[in-house]
Design an enzyme around this catalytic site. Structure first.
Site, short mmCIF file in Angstrom:
data_model
loop_
_atom_site.label_atom_id
_atom_site.label_comp_id
_atom_site.label_asym_id
_atom_site.label_seq_id
_atom_site.Cartn_x
_atom_site.Cartn_y
_atom_site.Cartn_z
CD GLU A 369 38.68 49.60 35.90
OE1 GLU A 369 38.35 48.61 36.78
OE2 GLU A 369 38.87 49.42 34.95
CD GLU A 457 42.25 49.26 32.97
OE1 GLU A 457 42.58 49.91 33.84
OE2 GLU A 457 41.64 48.27 33.05
C1 DCB Z 1 40.57 46.57 35.66
C2 DCB Z 1 41.53 47.04 36.57
C3 DCB Z 1 42.96 46.44 36.08
C4 DCB Z 1 42.62 45.01 35.72
C5 DCB Z 1 41.79 45.08 34.61
C6 DCB Z 1 41.55 43.72 34.02
O1 DCB Z 1 39.61 45.72 36.61
F1 DCB Z 1 41.69 48.22 36.15
O2 DCB Z 1 43.81 46.72 37.53
O3 DCB Z 1 43.92 44.46 35.74
O4 DCB Z 1 40.64 45.80 34.53
O5 DCB Z 1 40.75 42.95 35.05
C7 DCB Z 1 43.99 43.14 36.48
C8 DCB Z 1 45.08 42.49 35.85
C9 DCB Z 1 45.48 41.00 36.57
C10 DCB Z 1 45.71 41.37 38.06
C11 DCB Z 1 44.39 42.20 38.49
C12 DCB Z 1 44.52 42.62 40.09
O6 DCB Z 1 44.90 42.24 34.48
O7 DCB Z 1 46.79 40.61 36.13
O8 DCB Z 1 45.81 40.32 38.98
O9 DCB Z 1 44.12 43.17 37.99
O10 DCB Z 1 45.30 43.67 40.18
C13 DCB Z 1 38.25 45.40 36.19
C14 DCB Z 1 37.71 46.04 35.20
C15 DCB Z 1 36.23 45.87 34.88
C16 DCB Z 1 35.64 44.75 35.58
C17 DCB Z 1 36.21 44.20 36.56
C18 DCB Z 1 37.47 44.58 37.00
N1 DCB Z 1 34.36 44.40 35.58
N2 DCB Z 1 38.25 43.83 38.17
O11 DCB Z 1 33.74 44.99 34.64
O12 DCB Z 1 33.80 43.50 36.31
O13 DCB Z 1 37.52 43.10 38.64
O14 DCB Z 1 39.60 44.04 38.33
#
Ligand code: DCB
Length: 532
Positions: A369, A457
């Site tokens: 991402e 994902e």
């Molecule tokens: C993505 C990432 C993934 C993340 C998930 C949920 O990030 F590919 O690594 O996973 O979506 O956010 C989260 C885990 C948490 C962990 C965190 C940091 O579920 O347990 O603490 O990663 O490692 C996204 C996807 C979309 C967006 C933002 C994120 N968005 N983000 O659209 O704003 O900020 O991580």
């Protein structure tokens, strides 16, 4: 009114007379055949002709040149000065200039004029030529086409309109066969049917019903909304090397395949759920895909390359042994721009692609991402070009997944400026609590531009991995993906205390799982592996 009736009667009688005489002119068109009326009426009005031997050759495959000249005559187009020394060059030039098709679909230089015209292109030309105002509702019409996912997105509008207006209906299996060819008889009926739907075409209407282009009825039992457009198609032993056909992921024989399964959470934290037993559990619930999320930042590969590489390889090897397709994901996240570590990625992917070069199971996802201040043309695209070439040097045909800015949501940028090469797909990531119709619309536009899409994902939660779960919204998403034959991996296979986690906290990895082990998200997601 009386005058109009008299006129119509005269036209009808006249056309019946012409029908009889023209039919007699083609010894190979039996008067009782399903195409006799279309062929004879159109021959009588000069819209089509037979060969110099006086035969029509109804079973011969129609060429692009033949089809375009018939469509052009039917629409009253005049030939233009052509670019090729071919009898149909003037017609093709005229059709190109009015926008019935694009240069790449049939180059006016003529080298493909004598090739069979694909059905999807024939329908596009016909609808633009004769029924340019016709429209079809996406959901209603796509349900009628059981091989809809084989249809290239650039033909959606025309084919859906053709179904909606009754110009085309499916074959006995409800298939359109977009890449198949048409016989001269089928093409005649197709054009004739469209002509009848035009205003002026009333003159062509006869009292006897005509046979639609392939089968008597639009798929006799229309597909129910719950039915998959492409069924789940087993594992690696069954499907072999994957390939991208148009926008659809296909198996080694070119049949559509949909992969559905789970992504790991960060291997550095939840690597225990990437073991053989967990993968076997996943497979027993119907998954045929496993995604290995190897974080680069957050104490991942960049800080401990040897340990993470080994962990990723162990996970990949376990998935291969269980006959699942497996995505190797370079999970950039806090390091938002993939260019920041392009050299490390180049070394890593060269090595992995060499190791797995004979392995049809492995799919490479080169940048999870991209986010932050990252552009498509300045960062992600050049990064992708570099890494794709590293992988291709070792593995000429493996499927490669490419991300885009804004956490792999900006596929419209990729669609406008895609990376050159074969078997490349573009990832779209969504979280059901945050993303909806807007992103789905982006997918449809990208498909319409010919961009192959893979949802590597997605989550039932908000975009931060918690909140919800948003199962109703997730259901809308999965229905949308199923109809389009789009593959997916859910985030994530772990027991973390967050709603996106598929397992309840404390779930062991050394035994089979039951429904009681699954979280609300897990129960929902696992029930959708088999049929979408
Ligand atoms: C993505 C990432 C993934 C993340 C998930 C949920 O990030 F590919 O690594 O996973 O979506 O956010 C989260 C885990 C948490 C962990 C965190 C940091 O579920 O347990 O603490 O990663 O490692 C996204 C996807 C979309 C967006 C933002 C994120 N968005 N983000 O659209 O704003 O900020 O991580």
């Amino acid at each position: 009114m009386r005058r109009l009736v008299r006129l119509l009667t005269a036209v009808l009688l006249c056309s019946l007379f012409l029908s009889a005489s023209a039919s007699a002119a083609f010894p190979d068109v039996p008067s009782q055949s399903w195409y006799a009326e279309a062929v004879s009426q159109m021959a009588a009005t000069g819209l089509l002709s037979g060969g110099s031997d006086g035969r029509f050759r109804p079973d011969a495959t129609i060429s692009a040149a033949e089809f375009i000249s018939i469509a052009a005559r039917s629409a009253g187009l005049s030939p233009k000065r052509g670019q090729a020394a071919h009898w149909a060059s003037g017609w093709a030039q005229a059709a190109l200039e009015v926008g019935w098709y694009d240069w790449d679909e049939l180059p006016p230089t003529g080298e493909r004029f004598n090739e069979p015209i694909p059905r999807q292109l024939a329908v596009k030309i016909l609808m633009r030529a004769l029924l340019p105002e016709a429209r079809g509702d996406y959901l209603t019409e796509s349900q009628k086409i059981s091989d809809f996912s084989l249809l290239n997105g650039r033909y959606y509008d025309s084919v859906l309109a053709a179904y909606a207006s009754g110009v085309v209906s499916g074959d006995a299996n409800g298939c359109f066969r977009p890449l198949g060819s048409l016989s001269r008889a089928e093409a005649s009926v197709l054009v004739y049917t469209a002509l009848q739907k035009t205003q002026g075409g009333a003159a062509m209407v006869s009292s006897t019903a005509t046979r639609p282009v392939t089968a008597p009825q639009p798929s006799a039992t229309p597909l129910k909304p719950s039915q998959p457009a492409v069924s789940h198609s087993g594992g690696v032993r069954e499907n072999g090397w994957l390939q991208v056909c148009g926008t659809q992921l296909c198996n080694a024989s070119g049949e559509p395949v949909v992969l559905r399964g789970m992504s790991t959470h960060g291997l550095q934290w939840y690597g225990n759920f990437a073991n053989t037993q967990s993968i076997r559990n996943l497979s027993s619930f119907g998954a045929n895909l496993f995604r290995v999320a190897m974080y680069t930042g957050e104490n991942g590969y960049l800080s401990q390359p040897d340990a993470m590489r080994q962990q990723a390889m162990n996970a990949i090897d376990a998935a291969i042994a269980e006959d699942l397709y497996v995505i190797l994901d370079w999970h950039i996240l806090s390091d938002g721009n993939p260019m920041s570590h392009v050299e490390e990625a180049a070394v890593f992917f060269s090595e992995m692609a060499r190791r797995y070069q004979d392995c049809p199971a492995v799919i490479y996802e080169i940048c999870n991402e991209p986010n932050g201040n990252t552009s498509w043309s300045g960062d992600v695209k050049p990064y992708a070009e570099r890494i794709v070439s590293c992988i291709r040097a070792q593995s000429p045909q493996a499927v490669i997944l490419i991300g885009s800015p804004t956490w792999s949501q900006d596929i419209h940028l990729a669609a406008a400026d895609p990376v050159a090469g074969e078997n490349l797909m573009y990832t779209l990531h969504f979280y059901a609590g945050a993303h909806g119709a807007e992103l789905r619309e982006r997918i449809d536009k990208a498909l319409a531009n010919g961009l192959p899409v893979f949802v590597s994902e997605w989550g039932t939660s908000r975009a931060d991995g918690s909140g919800g779960v948003f199962l109703e919204q997730a259901g809308e998403w999965l229905d949308f993906l199923r109809v389009r034959g789009i593959s997916w991996a859910n985030w994530s296979l772990c027991d973390k205390a967050e709603t996106s986690a598929a397992l309840k906290p404390g779930t062991p990895t050394d035994r089979a799982w039951t429904q009681a082990d699954l979280s609300a998200s897990g129960q929902f997601v696992f029930s959708r592996f088999r049929d979408g």
